[in-house]
Design a protein around this motif. Structure first.
Motif, PDB file in Angstrom:
ATOM      1  N   THR A 151      27.515  35.850  33.279  1.00 30.04           N
ATOM      2  CA  THR A 151      28.118  36.177  31.984  1.00 30.04           C
ATOM      3  C   THR A 151      27.391  35.448  30.856  1.00 30.04           C
ATOM      4  O   THR A 151      27.131  36.007  29.783  1.00 30.04           O
ATOM      5  CB  THR A 151      29.612  35.783  31.974  1.00 30.04           C
ATOM      6  OG1 THR A 151      30.188  36.194  33.204  1.00 30.04           O
ATOM      7  CG2 THR A 151      30.343  36.439  30.842  1.00 30.04           C
ATOM      8  N   THR A 195      24.071  36.975  30.246  1.00 25.62           N
ATOM      9  CA  THR A 195      24.212  38.194  29.438  1.00 25.62           C
ATOM     10  C   THR A 195      24.373  37.853  27.964  1.00 25.62           C
ATOM     11  O   THR A 195      23.793  38.509  27.091  1.00 25.62           O
ATOM     12  CB  THR A 195      25.425  39.013  29.935  1.00 25.62           C
ATOM     13  OG1 THR A 195      25.198  39.353  31.295  1.00 25.62           O
ATOM     14  CG2 THR A 195      25.613  40.284  29.129  1.00 25.62           C
ATOM     15  N   ILE A 205      31.397  41.016  31.147  1.00 25.66           N
ATOM     16  CA  ILE A 205      30.863  41.713  32.317  1.00 25.66           C
ATOM     17  C   ILE A 205      31.987  42.526  32.934  1.00 25.66           C
ATOM     18  O   ILE A 205      33.073  42.010  33.193  1.00 25.66           O
ATOM     19  CB  ILE A 205      30.353  40.713  33.384  1.00 25.66           C
ATOM     20  CG1 ILE A 205      29.280  39.815  32.795  1.00 25.66           C
ATOM     21  CG2 ILE A 205      29.892  41.450  34.629  1.00 25.66           C
ATOM     22  CD1 ILE A 205      27.891  40.021  33.268  1.00 25.66           C
ATOM     23  N   THR A 224      35.074  40.822  36.852  1.00 27.50           N
ATOM     24  CA  THR A 224      34.970  40.815  35.401  1.00 27.50           C
ATOM     25  C   THR A 224      35.061  39.391  34.870  1.00 27.50           C
ATOM     26  O   THR A 224      35.726  38.536  35.476  1.00 27.50           O
ATOM     27  CB  THR A 224      36.050  41.700  34.746  1.00 27.50           C
ATOM     28  OG1 THR A 224      35.851  41.692  33.324  1.00 27.50           O
ATOM     29  CG2 THR A 224      37.465  41.220  35.043  1.00 27.50           C
ATOM     30  N   ASN A 225      34.371  39.147  33.781  1.00 27.90           N
ATOM     31  CA  ASN A 225      34.400  37.825  33.153  1.00 27.90           C
ATOM     32  C   ASN A 225      33.916  37.956  31.716  1.00 27.90           C
ATOM     33  O   ASN A 225      33.336  38.975  31.347  1.00 27.90           O
ATOM     34  CB  ASN A 225      33.511  36.839  33.934  1.00 27.90           C
ATOM     35  CG  ASN A 225      33.745  35.390  33.520  1.00 27.90           C
ATOM     36  OD1 ASN A 225      34.704  35.074  32.805  1.00 27.90           O
ATOM     37  ND2 ASN A 225      32.877  34.509  33.952  1.00 27.90           N
ATOM     38  N   ALA A 226      34.215  36.922  30.923  1.00 23.23           N
ATOM     39  CA  ALA A 226      33.756  36.919  29.541  1.00 23.23           C
ATOM     40  C   ALA A 226      33.323  35.516  29.147  1.00 23.23           C
ATOM     41  O   ALA A 226      33.818  34.525  29.696  1.00 23.23           O
ATOM     42  CB  ALA A 226      34.872  37.404  28.614  1.00 23.23           C
ATOM     43  N   ASN A 236      32.674  29.578  29.175  1.00 23.48           N
ATOM     44  CA  ASN A 236      32.812  30.558  30.246  1.00 23.48           C
ATOM     45  C   ASN A 236      34.309  30.714  30.506  1.00 23.48           C
ATOM     46  O   ASN A 236      34.936  29.846  31.098  1.00 23.48           O
ATOM     47  CB  ASN A 236      32.078  30.035  31.488  1.00 23.48           C
ATOM     48  CG  ASN A 236      32.428  30.828  32.735  1.00 23.48           C
ATOM     49  OD1 ASN A 236      32.928  31.958  32.645  1.00 23.48           O
ATOM     50  ND2 ASN A 236      32.168  30.241  33.900  1.00 23.48           N
ATOM     51  N   SER A 264      21.581  38.881  32.985  1.00 20.56           N
ATOM     52  CA  SER A 264      21.667  37.724  33.870  1.00 20.56           C
ATOM     53  C   SER A 264      20.294  37.259  34.339  1.00 20.56           C
ATOM     54  O   SER A 264      20.085  36.093  34.604  1.00 20.56           O
ATOM     55  CB  SER A 264      22.588  38.001  35.053  1.00 20.56           C
ATOM     56  OG  SER A 264      22.093  39.051  35.821  1.00 20.56           O
TER      57      SER A 264
END
Ligand code: ADP
Ligand code: MG
Length: 498
Positions: A231, A234, A250, A255-257, A282, A478
Motif C-alpha cells: 500500500t 502504491t 489497494i 484491502t488496505n489504505a 499504514n 508496489s
C-alpha cells in the motif's frame, strides 16, 4: 404468501384424491418456491442497503477510529501503523535503485534508472521468480539465500544503461507484504507469516537483517534503505507521477489504505518530528469495523468459518477474496430453502470459495440477451445446467447487490480519510487538488465495482468538492514505489543536501 397458505389447506383437504392432490401440490410448490427464493434475495438486498446517510455514518466512524488509532497503540481496531516513511518521492530522484517485492508465491526483483525531473524513469527492468514450495516452510536462511541469489544474478546481468556513481553502494527498497512491526524506515520484526508461509525461525526477526545477511553470504554489496508494504509502495509510486497524491487504496485479494498524515497530529509518535513534517500511516483498514456497517447473516457465517474469526470485518465485506464467496452463500441459502436450482442442492454450491470474484465479475458484466456467460459459469463452476433466463437474471441481481455494497463502502472509507484530512469540504481560497492512488485486481478488473465506487464518492462529496478530488489508477506501485522510496530515503541524500 396468503395464496400459498390457502393452497396448502386445499392440498390437505384433498388427501383422498391422491393423484390430483400431488399435481396441485407440485404446482403450488414451484411458484411458492420462487416466491420464497425472491423473499430471501429481497431480504438480503434490504440488509445490504447503503443509503448516503448510512455511508456518511460509516465515513464518520472511520474518521473517529483513525483518531483513536493515532492517539495510542491499540486505541482502535485500526492499527494506524507508523511507516517511518517521511519522505515521498518528488520526481527529482536520480540514479540507479533496486526493489524486491515479496508477498506471495512469487517475488519480483526490479531495477530502475531515474533521471530527475527531466529524465524521469530512464529505464526499468524486472524479473519474476517463483518460490519453490519447500522454501515456504523451511528455514529463514534457505529462503533468503534463494532470494539473494536471484537478486545477485539479476544484478550480474545489468546492461550499460544502468549505472551507479563510483564508490556508491547499491540501494534497495523492500516491499514485504506480511505483518511486520516496523522499528525504523529500514528495519522491522516479522510478527507472523500468512499466505501459506511458515518459517518458524524468521518470526520475531528483523526481516531486513535476514535479507542483508543473505546478500552478504552471496557477496552482494547492497543496502536496504526502505522496508514497506504494497500500500505504501502504491502511495509512493502515485506521488512520483502526481504531487497531489495524498492516499493510496489497494482493492485486490485483500484491502488496505495508507495516507500522508501531519506528524504533529500523531499523538502516539514520540520520536523527533521528521523534517518534512509528514508521516505516512499504514491504516490496515481491512480491520475496520463499525455498528453502521450493513452486516448480514451471510457475513457473520462467512466470518465464523475463516481462519481469522472476528478480524478484518471490513475486508470481508469489500475485498476480492470474499465477494464471490458471499454470492455463493446467498445462492446456497436460496437453493437449500427455496430449491432455487431444483430439488437437489447442487453439490458444488456447497464448497466454500469455489465461486471466485473474477467469476462473479464475469457474470455481472454479461450483456448477452440470454445471459450466456452466467449460464456457462453456473454450469462450469457450480455444475448447474439448463438454467432459465429468469434464474440467470436473479443471479446477476445478486452479484450487483454484493458488488454495490462493497463499492459504496469503499467510497465511504475513502471519504473517512478525506474527512480526517479536512479535504471533504472546499475551503475559501483553497485550490489545492488531492488525488487518491488506487491499485489491486478488484479495482483494476471489476469495472462495475470501480465505476460504482467512483460515482458514490462523487455523490458523497457533492459536485463542487468532487472537482478537487481525483481517483487514479497507480499501476504496479508496489514494485516501482519501493525503488522510489529507496531513492527518497537514500543514505547519500543528506550528504547531497548539505
Ligand atoms: P493481490 O491482492 O493478491 O496482491 P491483485 O492486486 O492482482 O493481487 O488482486 C488479485 C485479486 O483481484 C483476486 O484475488 C481477485 O479477487 C481480484 N480479481 C482479479 N481479476 C478480477 C476480475 N476479472 N474481476 C474481479 N476481480 C478480480
Ligand atoms: Mg498486490
Amino acid at each position: 404468501m396468503g395464496k400459498a397458505v390457502v393452497g396448502a389447506t386445499v392440498v390437505c383437504a384433498a388427501v383422498v384424491c391422491a393423484g390430483a392432490a400431488l399435481y396441485v401440490r407440485h404446482r403450488m410448490r414451484s411458484s411458492g418456491k420462487w416466491a420464497r427464493a425472491m423473499a430471501i434475495l429481497n431480504e438480503f438486498e434490504e440488509k445490504c442497503g447503503t443509503p448516503i446517510s448510512k455511508l456518511q455514518l460509516v465515513a464518520d466512524a472511520m474518521t473517529v477510529e483513525m483518531h483513536a488509532g493515532l492517539a495510542s497503540e491499540g486505541g482502535s481496531k485500526l492499527k494506524m501503523l507508523i511507516s517511518y516513511v517521511d519522505n515521498l518521492p518528488t520526481g527529482d530522484e536520480e540514479g540507479l535503485f533496486y526493489a524486491l517485492d515479496l508477498g506471495g508465491t512469487n517475488f519480483r526483483v526490479l531495477r530502475i534508472q531515474l533521471g530527475g525531473k527531466e529524465g524521469r524513469v530512464v529505464k526499468q527492468e524486472f524479473e519474476e521468480v517463483s518460490i519453490p514450495p519447500h522454501l515456504m516452510t523451511g528455514t529463514s536462511d534457505e529462503l533468503f539465500d534463494y532470494i539473494a541469489e536471484a537478486l545477485a544474478k539479476f544484478v550480474a546481468t545489468e546492461s550499460e544503461d544502468f549505472h551507479l556513481p563510483p564508490g556508491r553502494q547499491k540501494e534497495l527498497g523492500f516491499t514485504f507484504s506480511f505483518p511486520v512491526r516496523q522499528m525504523s524506515i529500514a528495519s522491522g520484526n516479522l510478527l507472523k507469516w500468512t499466505k501459506g508461509f511458515s518459517i518458524e525461525d524468521a518470526v520475531g526477526q528483523d526481516i531486513v537483517g535476514e535479507l542483508t545477511r543473505a546478500m552478504e553470504r552471496k557477496g552482494l554489496d547492497m543496502r536496504v534503505t526502505a522496508l514497506v508494504n504494497d500500500t505504501i509502495g502504491t502511495l509512493a509510486g502515485g506521488r512520483y507521477y502526481n504531487n497531489d497524491v495524498i492516499a493510496a487504496v489497494i482493492l485486490g485479494t485483500g484491502t488496505n489504505a495508507a495516507y500522508v498524515e501531519r506528524a504533529h497530529a500523531i499523538p502516539k509518535w514520540h520520536g523527533l518530528l521528521p523534517k518534512s513534517g509528514d508521516m505516512v500511516i499504514n491504516m490496515e483498514w481491512g480491520n475496520f469495523r463499525s455498528s453502521h456497517l450493513p452486516l448480514t447473516e451471510y457475513d457473520q457465517e462467512l466470518d465464523a468459518e475463516t481462519l481469522n474469526v472476528g478480524e478484518q470485518k471490513f475486508e470481508k465485506m469489500i475485498s476480492g477474496m470474499y465477494l464471490g464467496e458471499i454470492v455463493r452463500r446467498v445462492l446456497h441459502k436460496m437453493a437449500e430453502e427455496a430449491a432455487f436450482f431444483g430439488d437437489v442442492i447442487p453439490p458444488k454450491l456447497q464448497i466454500p470459495f469455489v465461486l471466485r470474484t473474477p467469476h462473479m465479475s464475469a457474470m455481472h458484466h454479461d450483456t448477452s440477451p440470454d445471459l450466456k456467460v452466467v449460464g456457462s459459469k453456473l454450469k462450469d463452476i457450480l455444475e448447474i445446467s439448463n438454467t432459465s433466463l429468469k434464474t440467470r437474471k436473479k443471479v446477476v441481481e445478486l452479484c450487483d447487490i454484493v458488488a454495490t455494497r462493497a463499492a459504496r463502502l469503499s467510497a465511504a472509507g475513502i471519504l473517512g480519510i478525506l474527512k480526517k484530512l479536512g479535504k471533504d469540504k472546499v475551503r475559501d481560497g483553497e485550490k489545492q487538488k488531492s488525488a487518491i492512488a488506487m491499485d489491486g485486481g478488484l479495482y483494476e478488473h471489476y469495472s462495475k465495482f470501480s465505476s460504482c465506487m467512483e460515482s458514490t464518492l462523487k455523490e458523497l462529496l457533492g459536485e463542487e468538492v468532487s472537482k478537487s478530488i481525483a481517483i487514479e489508477h497507480s499501476n504496479d506501485g508496489s514494485g516501482i514505489g519501493a525503488a522510489l522510496l529507496a531513492a527518497s530515503h537514500s543514505q547519500y541524500l543528506e550528504v547531497e543536501e548539505s
